[in-house]
Design a protein around this motif. Structure first.
Motif, PDB file in Angstrom:
ATOM      1  N   GLU A 142       0.686  -1.077   0.150  1.00  0.00           N
ATOM      2  CA  GLU A 142      -0.057  -0.081  -0.217  1.00  0.00           C
ATOM      3  C   GLU A 142       0.840   1.217  -0.054  1.00  0.00           C
ATOM      4  O   GLU A 142       1.681   1.490   0.971  1.00  0.00           O
ATOM      5  CB  GLU A 142      -0.815  -0.057   1.383  1.00  0.00           C
ATOM      6  N   GLU A 143       1.033   2.014  -1.211  1.00  0.00           N
ATOM      7  CA  GLU A 143       2.117   3.111  -1.553  1.00  0.00           C
ATOM      8  C   GLU A 143       1.452   4.446  -1.258  1.00  0.00           C
ATOM      9  O   GLU A 143       2.277   5.465  -1.488  1.00  0.00           O
ATOM     10  CB  GLU A 143       2.683   2.800  -2.579  1.00  0.00           C
ATOM     11  N   THR A 144       0.041   4.484  -1.012  1.00  0.00           N
ATOM     12  CA  THR A 144      -0.373   5.934  -1.142  1.00  0.00           C
ATOM     13  C   THR A 144       0.054   6.773  -0.122  1.00  0.00           C
ATOM     14  O   THR A 144       0.152   6.489   1.188  1.00  0.00           O
ATOM     15  CB  THR A 144      -1.992   5.652  -0.985  1.00  0.00           C
ATOM     16  N   GLY A 145       0.651   7.723  -0.597  1.00  0.00           N
ATOM     17  CA  GLY A 145       1.189   8.948   0.487  1.00  0.00           C
ATOM     18  C   GLY A 145       2.626   8.417   0.923  1.00  0.00           C
ATOM     19  O   GLY A 145       3.112   9.015   1.723  1.00  0.00           O
ATOM     20  N   MET A 146       3.063   7.556   0.407  1.00  0.00           N
ATOM     21  CA  MET A 146       4.653   6.951   0.952  1.00  0.00           C
ATOM     22  C   MET A 146       5.674   7.653   0.310  1.00  0.00           C
ATOM     23  O   MET A 146       5.543   8.514  -0.793  1.00  0.00           O
ATOM     24  CB  MET A 146       4.715   5.492   0.628  1.00  0.00           C
ATOM     25  N   MET A 147       6.935   7.578   0.782  1.00  0.00           N
ATOM     26  CA  MET A 147       7.965   8.344   0.379  1.00  0.00           C
ATOM     27  C   MET A 147       8.462   7.928  -1.368  1.00  0.00           C
ATOM     28  O   MET A 147       8.950   8.981  -1.907  1.00  0.00           O
ATOM     29  CB  MET A 147       9.349   7.777   1.113  1.00  0.00           C
ATOM     30  N   GLN A 148       8.042   7.086  -1.712  1.00  0.00           N
ATOM     31  CA  GLN A 148       8.523   6.753  -3.256  1.00  0.00           C
ATOM     32  C   GLN A 148       7.454   7.214  -4.139  1.00  0.00           C
ATOM     33  O   GLN A 148       7.625   7.242  -5.302  1.00  0.00           O
ATOM     34  CB  GLN A 148       8.665   5.278  -3.274  1.00  0.00           C
ATOM     35  N   LYS A 149       6.360   7.865  -3.637  1.00  0.00           N
ATOM     36  CA  LYS A 149       5.642   8.704  -4.502  1.00  0.00           C
ATOM     37  C   LYS A 149       5.711  10.269  -4.280  1.00  0.00           C
ATOM     38  O   LYS A 149       5.145  10.990  -5.215  1.00  0.00           O
ATOM     39  CB  LYS A 149       3.995   8.499  -4.068  1.00  0.00           C
ATOM     40  N   ALA A 150       6.689  10.762  -3.494  1.00  0.00           N
ATOM     41  CA  ALA A 150       6.709  12.096  -3.428  1.00  0.00           C
ATOM     42  C   ALA A 150       7.525  12.785  -4.235  1.00  0.00           C
ATOM     43  O   ALA A 150       8.846  12.231  -4.325  1.00  0.00           O
ATOM     44  CB  ALA A 150       6.987  12.255  -1.908  1.00  0.00           C
ATOM     45  N   GLN A 151       7.458  14.027  -4.560  1.00  0.00           N
ATOM     46  CA  GLN A 151       8.518  14.917  -5.247  1.00  0.00           C
ATOM     47  C   GLN A 151       9.461  15.579  -4.330  1.00  0.00           C
ATOM     48  O   GLN A 151      10.770  15.626  -4.461  1.00  0.00           O
ATOM     49  CB  GLN A 151       7.578  16.133  -6.081  1.00  0.00           C
ATOM     50  N   VAL A 152       8.917  16.085  -2.811  1.00  0.00           N
ATOM     51  CA  VAL A 152       9.853  16.386  -1.891  1.00  0.00           C
ATOM     52  C   VAL A 152       9.795  15.650  -0.759  1.00  0.00           C
ATOM     53  O   VAL A 152       8.667  15.364  -0.263  1.00  0.00           O
ATOM     54  CB  VAL A 152       9.533  18.009  -1.869  1.00  0.00           C
ATOM     55  N   VAL A 153      11.158  15.375  -0.237  1.00  0.00           N
ATOM     56  CA  VAL A 153      11.254  14.337   0.962  1.00  0.00           C
ATOM     57  C   VAL A 153      11.611  15.016   1.828  1.00  0.00           C
ATOM     58  O   VAL A 153      13.018  15.657   1.875  1.00  0.00           O
ATOM     59  CB  VAL A 153      11.637  13.012   0.547  1.00  0.00           C
ATOM     60  N   PHE A 154      11.351  15.127   3.266  1.00  0.00           N
ATOM     61  CA  PHE A 154      11.920  15.649   4.426  1.00  0.00           C
ATOM     62  C   PHE A 154      11.932  14.526   5.637  1.00  0.00           C
ATOM     63  O   PHE A 154      10.856  14.116   6.039  1.00  0.00           O
ATOM     64  CB  PHE A 154      11.227  16.858   4.770  1.00  0.00           C
ATOM     65  N   LEU A 155      13.428  14.164   5.803  1.00  0.00           N
ATOM     66  CA  LEU A 155      13.414  13.161   6.892  1.00  0.00           C
ATOM     67  C   LEU A 155      14.130  13.978   8.025  1.00  0.00           C
ATOM     68  O   LEU A 155      15.209  14.517   8.246  1.00  0.00           O
ATOM     69  CB  LEU A 155      14.287  12.029   6.334  1.00  0.00           C
ATOM     70  N   ASP A 156      13.454  13.936   9.093  1.00  0.00           N
ATOM     71  CA  ASP A 156      13.831  14.683  10.284  1.00  0.00           C
ATOM     72  C   ASP A 156      14.618  13.690  11.231  1.00  0.00           C
ATOM     73  O   ASP A 156      14.321  12.452  11.496  1.00  0.00           O
ATOM     74  CB  ASP A 156      12.549  14.972  11.213  1.00  0.00           C
ATOM     75  N   GLU A 157      15.535  14.160  11.977  1.00  0.00           N
ATOM     76  CA  GLU A 157      16.572  13.215  12.771  1.00  0.00           C
ATOM     77  C   GLU A 157      16.845  12.048  11.763  1.00  0.00           C
ATOM     78  O   GLU A 157      16.906  10.695  12.108  1.00  0.00           O
ATOM     79  CB  GLU A 157      15.778  12.775  14.153  1.00  0.00           C
ATOM     80  N   VAL A 158      17.631  12.341  10.679  1.00  0.00           N
ATOM     81  CA  VAL A 158      17.625  11.362   9.692  1.00  0.00           C
ATOM     82  C   VAL A 158      18.908  10.337  10.092  1.00  0.00           C
ATOM     83  O   VAL A 158      18.952   9.149   9.973  1.00  0.00           O
ATOM     84  CB  VAL A 158      18.184  11.977   8.623  1.00  0.00           C
ATOM     85  N   PHE A 159      19.885  10.963  11.113  1.00  0.00           N
ATOM     86  CA  PHE A 159      20.899   9.982  11.455  1.00  0.00           C
ATOM     87  C   PHE A 159      20.558   9.215  12.545  1.00  0.00           C
ATOM     88  O   PHE A 159      21.583   8.176  13.062  1.00  0.00           O
ATOM     89  CB  PHE A 159      22.389  10.917  11.900  1.00  0.00           C
ATOM     90  N   ASN A 160      19.339   9.020  13.225  1.00  0.00           N
ATOM     91  CA  ASN A 160      18.985   8.128  14.091  1.00  0.00           C
ATOM     92  C   ASN A 160      18.395   6.913  13.628  1.00  0.00           C
ATOM     93  O   ASN A 160      18.184   5.980  14.065  1.00  0.00           O
ATOM     94  CB  ASN A 160      17.811   8.441  14.898  1.00  0.00           C
ATOM     95  N   ALA A 161      18.273   6.928  12.207  1.00  0.00           N
ATOM     96  CA  ALA A 161      17.741   5.626  11.433  1.00  0.00           C
ATOM     97  C   ALA A 161      18.531   4.395  11.732  1.00  0.00           C
ATOM     98  O   ALA A 161      20.009   4.494  11.851  1.00  0.00           O
ATOM     99  CB  ALA A 161      17.871   5.880  10.213  1.00  0.00           C
TER     100      ALA A 161
END
Length: 361
Positions: A142-161
């Motif tokens: 189910e990909e609706t609204g997921m990252m692979q569909k977006a034109q602009v992506v913002f990942l907060d606290e990215v180095f915690n992943a």
């Protein structure tokens, strides 16, 4: 420290005629970027350098990360940027409202706060269990609204992943492709922004950090009465009373397409051997001196990949500056300063001041 050599003439790292052609063909986009930069700078006091970094990221398509303590408006400025471009609506800027609720459904903007417990499915979508256990079982995400569909992506606290997320993001960032169970699909992502309270501390994050070509560092405003007064006045309005007039909102609605057209033209002119590096330009001597000093001081390893990409950022900075100033489109020594502003692994104000002074002579 090695003394930088001043070029005898103001020249260009690319052939001047090609740079002029590129600027003339995309002047509307460049002028819109200058207007966008002014609009954001007026709304975020003391963040002019971060706004400039965002504008360069927008034009070049290079990933950008903001590094600074909590409360320095990292998330807010990204949402405001996307709001101006029409990717999120007014409600996304209201206090207490989740950012981008409407727009996530429109698959233009994706925002997520990463933790060490974040799973890939939270970014890329869960599998539809009804279809897994249906009459004809099949794995469908189910990909609706997921990252692979977006034109602009913002990942907060990215180095915690987690490592699983980081591995998926590396491919996503490098190739602009989504690898899913042996299938590979291109993604529409045009811009990737990230934020973190601090630079990565774990050695294993070096490769991931290196992919963020543009880094902007933020700090809390100094406890000076005048500065605090201006900050509070501007920030109060931005937080509680900002409303973008509809006429202004419409101004930037086509900017995303213009940015992509610029990048496509840059690639096309390069393939056609119109936009070529002018290897005889004396600015390369200055560039070499900067890189040598940064490496010597362990302020940046400046890999070959990053150097190549930064040439594109230098070109973008020169084009934006010349449009803002109304001057001839050419790369000047001062444009090399983007390496000092946005290309460092660590901070060293003394070294940066000395290098910048040499560029500005």
């Amino acid at each position: 420290m090695q003394v930088l050599k001043k070029a005898k003439r103001e020249s260009s790292m690319f052939e001047v005629d090609a740079v002029k052609k590129l600027q003339d063909g995309h002047r509307d986009t460049l002028e819109s970027l200058v207007a966008l930069q002014s609009a954001l700078s007026a709304r975020f006091h003391g963040m002019e350098r971060t706004v400039n970094c965002m504008i360069l990221a927008a034009l070049t398509g290079e990933p950008m990360v903001m590094i600074g303590p909590p409360g320095t408006a990292k998330s807010r400025i990204i949402r405001s940027f996307c709001h101006l471009l029409g990717l999120i609506d007014n409600d996304a800027l209201k206090q207490g409202d989740p950012a981008g609720v409407e727009e996530v459904k429109q698959e233009t903007y994706f925002e997520y706060l990463l933790t060490q417990f974040t799973e890939p499915s939270e970014l890329f979508g869960q599998f539809d269990l009804a279809r897994v256990f249906g009459k004809d079982p099949v794995l469908v995400r189910e990909e609706t609204g997921m990252m692979q569909k977006a034109q602009v992506v913002f990942l907060d606290e990215v180095f915690n992943a987690s490592s699983a997320i980081l591995n998926a993001l590396l491919t996503f960032m490098n190739e602009r492709k989504f690898h899913d169970r042996g299938k590979v699909r291109k993604v529409p992502m045009r811009l990737l922004f990230a934020a973190s309270n601090h630079a990565p501390r774990e050695e294993g994050l070096g490769a991931f950090y290196d992919r963020f070509l543009l880094r902007s560092r933020l700090h809390n405003t100094a406890a000076d009465p005048e500065r605090l007064g201006v900050l509070l006045s501007v920030a109060w309005t931005e937080t509680h009373g900002f409303a973008l007039p509809e006429a202004d909102r419409k101004r930037f609605l086509s900017l995303m397409d213009g940015l992509q057209a610029y990048r496509d033209a840059l690639d096309g002119m390069t393939r056609d051997a119109q936009l070529t590096i002018n290897t005889a330009d004396p600015l390369f001597r200055q560039l070499a001196d900067i890189v040598e000093e940064l490496r010597r001081k362990d302020l940046s390893q400046m890999s070959n990949r990053r150097l190549v990409k930064f040439v594109g950022v230098i070109l973008a900075a020169a084009l934006i500056r010349s449009v803002r100033e109304g001057s001839a489109p050419q790369i000047l020594a001062a444009d090399l300063g983007v390496l000092l502003d946005y290309g460092l692994d660590a901070e060293d104000d003394s070294t940066v001041r000395k290098l910048r002074a040499q560029l500005e002579r």
